[in-house]
Design a protein around this motif. Structure first.
Motif, PDB file in Angstrom:
ATOM      1  N   LEU A   1      -0.258  37.252 -21.828  1.00 24.18           N
ATOM      2  CA  LEU A   1       0.226  37.955 -20.644  1.00 24.18           C
ATOM      3  C   LEU A   1       0.859  36.884 -19.753  1.00 24.18           C
ATOM      4  CD1 LEU A   1       0.436  40.228 -18.505  1.00 24.18           C
ATOM      5  CD2 LEU A   1      -1.926  39.673 -17.859  1.00 24.18           C
ATOM      6  N   THR A   2       2.147  37.027 -19.474  1.00 20.66           N
ATOM      7  CA  THR A   2       2.859  36.060 -18.647  1.00 20.66           C
ATOM      8  C   THR A   2       3.280  36.729 -17.349  1.00 20.66           C
ATOM      9  OG1 THR A   2       3.706  34.911 -20.596  1.00 20.66           O
ATOM     10  CG2 THR A   2       4.839  34.493 -18.515  1.00 20.66           C
ATOM     11  N   VAL A   3       3.061  36.031 -16.239  1.00 17.70           N
ATOM     12  CA  VAL A   3       3.533  36.469 -14.930  1.00 17.70           C
ATOM     13  C   VAL A   3       4.510  35.407 -14.431  1.00 17.70           C
ATOM     14  CG1 VAL A   3       2.903  36.949 -12.530  1.00 17.70           C
ATOM     15  CG2 VAL A   3       1.454  37.770 -14.399  1.00 17.70           C
ATOM     16  N   PHE A   4       5.704  35.854 -14.043  1.00 21.67           N
ATOM     17  CA  PHE A   4       6.738  34.978 -13.494  1.00 21.67           C
ATOM     18  C   PHE A   4       6.913  35.288 -12.018  1.00 21.67           C
ATOM     19  CE2 PHE A   4       7.984  35.708 -17.927  1.00 21.67           C
ATOM     20  CZ  PHE A   4       8.213  34.422 -18.381  1.00 21.67           C
ATOM     21  N   SER A   5       7.142  34.259 -11.193  1.00 21.06           N
ATOM     22  CA  SER A   5       7.474  34.425  -9.774  1.00 21.06           C
ATOM     23  C   SER A   5       8.694  33.564  -9.491  1.00 21.06           C
ATOM     24  CB  SER A   5       6.330  33.962  -8.869  1.00 21.06           C
ATOM     25  OG  SER A   5       5.181  34.737  -9.085  1.00 21.06           O
ATOM     26  N   LEU A   6       9.740  34.185  -8.957  1.00 22.71           N
ATOM     27  CA  LEU A   6      10.978  33.485  -8.628  1.00 22.71           C
ATOM     28  C   LEU A   6      11.170  33.493  -7.123  1.00 22.71           C
ATOM     29  CD1 LEU A   6      13.737  32.206  -9.443  1.00 22.71           C
ATOM     30  CD2 LEU A   6      14.635  34.542  -9.463  1.00 22.71           C
ATOM     31  N   PHE A   7      11.371  32.305  -6.545  1.00 22.21           N
ATOM     32  CA  PHE A   7      11.609  32.152  -5.117  1.00 22.21           C
ATOM     33  C   PHE A   7      12.989  31.517  -4.944  1.00 22.21           C
ATOM     34  CE2 PHE A   7       7.123  31.729  -5.933  1.00 22.21           C
ATOM     35  CZ  PHE A   7       6.509  32.442  -4.928  1.00 22.21           C
ATOM     36  N   ILE A   8      13.766  32.002  -3.999  1.00 19.12           N
ATOM     37  CA  ILE A   8      15.054  31.394  -3.659  1.00 19.12           C
ATOM     38  C   ILE A   8      14.911  30.795  -2.269  1.00 19.12           C
ATOM     39  CG2 ILE A   8      17.508  31.784  -3.266  1.00 19.12           C
ATOM     40  CD1 ILE A   8      17.276  34.138  -5.261  1.00 19.12           C
ATOM     41  N   ASP A   9      15.156  29.471  -2.157  1.00 24.18           N
ATOM     42  CA  ASP A   9      14.969  28.818  -0.857  1.00 24.18           C
ATOM     43  C   ASP A   9      16.205  28.981   0.032  1.00 24.18           C
ATOM     44  OD1 ASP A   9      16.833  26.768  -1.496  1.00 24.18           O
ATOM     45  OD2 ASP A   9      15.262  25.446  -2.237  1.00 24.18           O
ATOM     46  N   GLU A  10      16.122  28.481   1.255  1.00 23.14           N
ATOM     47  CA  GLU A  10      17.181  28.656   2.253  1.00 23.14           C
ATOM     48  C   GLU A  10      18.495  28.018   1.839  1.00 23.14           C
ATOM     49  OE1 GLU A  10      15.826  27.459   6.114  1.00 23.14           O
ATOM     50  OE2 GLU A  10      14.062  28.752   5.995  1.00 23.14           O
TER      51      GLU A  10
ATOM     52  N   MET B   1      16.165  37.364  -1.954  1.00 21.09           N
ATOM     53  CA  MET B   1      17.208  36.916  -1.036  1.00 21.09           C
ATOM     54  C   MET B   1      16.704  36.855   0.409  1.00 21.09           C
ATOM     55  SD  MET B   1      19.401  35.913  -2.788  1.00 21.09           S
ATOM     56  CE  MET B   1      20.898  35.948  -3.628  1.00 21.09           C
ATOM     57  N   LYS B   2      15.533  37.395   0.639  1.00 19.11           N
ATOM     58  CA  LYS B   2      14.912  37.329   1.965  1.00 19.11           C
ATOM     59  C   LYS B   2      13.753  36.325   1.976  1.00 19.11           C
ATOM     60  CE  LYS B   2      16.042  42.084   3.189  1.00 19.11           C
ATOM     61  NZ  LYS B   2      15.507  43.421   3.449  1.00 19.11           N
ATOM     62  N   GLY B   3      13.693  35.466   0.965  1.00 17.54           N
ATOM     63  CA  GLY B   3      12.625  34.471   0.887  1.00 17.54           C
ATOM     64  C   GLY B   3      11.346  34.997   0.274  1.00 17.54           C
ATOM     65  N   GLU B   4      11.364  36.243  -0.182  1.00 19.07           N
ATOM     66  CA  GLU B   4      10.191  36.836  -0.823  1.00 19.07           C
ATOM     67  C   GLU B   4      10.247  36.551  -2.328  1.00 19.07           C
ATOM     68  OE1 GLU B   4       9.961  40.711   2.145  1.00 19.07           O
ATOM     69  OE2 GLU B   4      11.099  40.878   0.290  1.00 19.07           O
ATOM     70  N   PRO B   5       9.106  36.480  -3.002  1.00 20.36           N
ATOM     71  CA  PRO B   5       9.145  36.215  -4.446  1.00 20.36           C
ATOM     72  C   PRO B   5       9.555  37.458  -5.229  1.00 20.36           C
ATOM     73  CG  PRO B   5       6.893  36.547  -3.740  1.00 20.36           C
ATOM     74  CD  PRO B   5       7.739  36.562  -2.489  1.00 20.36           C
ATOM     75  N   PHE B   6      10.307  37.253  -6.287  1.00 19.93           N
ATOM     76  CA  PHE B   6      10.579  38.320  -7.249  1.00 19.93           C
ATOM     77  C   PHE B   6       9.620  38.082  -8.399  1.00 19.93           C
ATOM     78  CE2 PHE B   6      12.597  40.264 -10.917  1.00 19.93           C
ATOM     79  CZ  PHE B   6      12.849  41.532 -10.409  1.00 19.93           C
ATOM     80  N   VAL B   7       8.783  39.058  -8.705  1.00 18.91           N
ATOM     81  CA  VAL B   7       7.702  38.883  -9.673  1.00 18.91           C
ATOM     82  C   VAL B   7       7.851  39.916 -10.790  1.00 18.91           C
ATOM     83  CG1 VAL B   7       5.194  38.849  -9.985  1.00 18.91           C
ATOM     84  CG2 VAL B   7       6.189  38.063  -7.825  1.00 18.91           C
ATOM     85  N   TRP B   8       7.638  39.474 -12.019  1.00 18.02           N
ATOM     86  CA  TRP B   8       7.608  40.381 -13.148  1.00 18.02           C
ATOM     87  C   TRP B   8       6.631  39.832 -14.178  1.00 18.02           C
ATOM     88  CZ3 TRP B   8      11.231  36.680 -12.481  1.00 18.02           C
ATOM     89  CH2 TRP B   8      11.620  35.902 -13.564  1.00 18.02           C
ATOM     90  N   GLY B   9       6.274  40.661 -15.137  1.00 18.83           N
ATOM     91  CA  GLY B   9       5.326  40.246 -16.162  1.00 18.83           C
ATOM     92  C   GLY B   9       5.758  40.726 -17.528  1.00 18.83           C
ATOM     93  N   ARG B  10       5.161  40.148 -18.533  1.00 18.12           N
ATOM     94  CA  ARG B  10       5.406  40.611 -19.903  1.00 18.12           C
ATOM     95  C   ARG B  10       4.162  40.345 -20.735  1.00 18.12           C
ATOM     96  NH1 ARG B  10       9.312  35.810 -21.996  1.00 18.12           N
ATOM     97  NH2 ARG B  10       7.644  34.301 -22.362  1.00 18.12           N
ATOM     98  N   ILE B  11       4.014  41.151 -21.757  1.00 10.32           N
ATOM     99  CA  ILE B  11       2.972  40.913 -22.756  1.00 10.32           C
ATOM    100  C   ILE B  11       3.690  40.648 -24.059  1.00 10.32           C
ATOM    101  CG2 ILE B  11       1.024  41.866 -24.033  1.00 10.32           C
ATOM    102  CD1 ILE B  11       0.389  43.585 -21.591  1.00 10.32           C
ATOM    103  N   GLU B  12       3.407  39.480 -24.621  1.00  3.75           N
ATOM    104  CA  GLU B  12       4.018  39.084 -25.881  1.00  3.75           C
ATOM    105  C   GLU B  12       2.899  38.609 -26.793  1.00  3.75           C
ATOM    106  OE1 GLU B  12       8.209  37.157 -26.465  1.00  3.75           O
ATOM    107  OE2 GLU B  12       6.754  35.586 -25.991  1.00  3.75           O
ATOM    108  N   GLY B  13       2.555  39.449 -27.754  1.00  2.00           N
ATOM    109  CA  GLY B  13       1.436  39.113 -28.638  1.00  2.00           C
ATOM    110  C   GLY B  13       0.144  39.049 -27.856  1.00  2.00           C
TER     111      GLY B  13
END
Length: 187
Positions: free
Chosen positions: A137-146, A122-134
């Protein structure tokens, strides 16, 4: 009940409690899939394809290492622009097990108590998380714009012989805007 029956009952109960404790430990989030097979340094290159069909050459590298409480993923990209400019970007994210199995939260900044915490989208910073599935390795980054729209980046790194298969996608408000697939060779 005589002493030998009580001893047998206690021994049986102790065995059942041991089996139960081991089962609970194995089912708990702390026993997530192992990062070990992904650990290493990898390099490669590819043409990044934009939504309009244009492509840009890019060199890529990623380093995955275990830490005391989880793992860290560091990656670097070097983009070669058509006008001769070269753009380099480096990223580093430390991940820790979450309360959910095989899902990792990013610890990207320190709060006032010195604990690492995720950034605030909500401050323009990325929300990042990861998972291991089999074997991925997946890394997700979510950005919310203005304007309240969003950008979601997804990096799938799948184990392959002698390296990783990388699949990257960027979505803006649900529409794919960029993608790349390549092989990264283990060094």
């Amino acid at each position: 009940m005589n002493r030998s029956d009580r001893t047998s009952s206690f021994a049986l109960m102790a065995r059942w409690l041991s089996v139960l404790a081991i089962g609970l430990l194995l089912a708990s989030p702390g026993w997530a899939q192992d990062i070990g097979p992904f650990v290493g340094d990898y390099v490669g290159s590819a043409d990044v394809v934009d939504a309009d069909g244009s492509s840009t050459p890019r060199d890529m590298s990623v380093s995955i290492a275990e830490t005391g409480e989880g793992f860290v993923v560091k990656w670097k990209t070097t983009t070669y622009k058509a006008d001769g400019r070269v753009k380099e970007q480096s990223f580093s994210v430390e991940f820790r097990p979450s309360d959910r199995n095989n899902i990792y939260s990013a610890a990207m900044k320190r709060n006032v108590f010195g604990h690492e915490v995720p950034l605030d989208p909500m401050k323009g910073e990325p929300f990042v998380w990861g998972r291991i599935e089999g074997e991925t390795l997946t890394v997700f980054s979510l950005f919310i714009d203005e304007d309240g729209g969003y950008e979601l980046q997804q990096y799938d790194r799948t184990l392959a012989e002698d390296g990783l298969n990388l699949s990257f996608s960027r979505f803006r408000d649900g529409q794919k805007s960029r993608s790349v697939e390549t092989f990264l060779k283990k060094q």
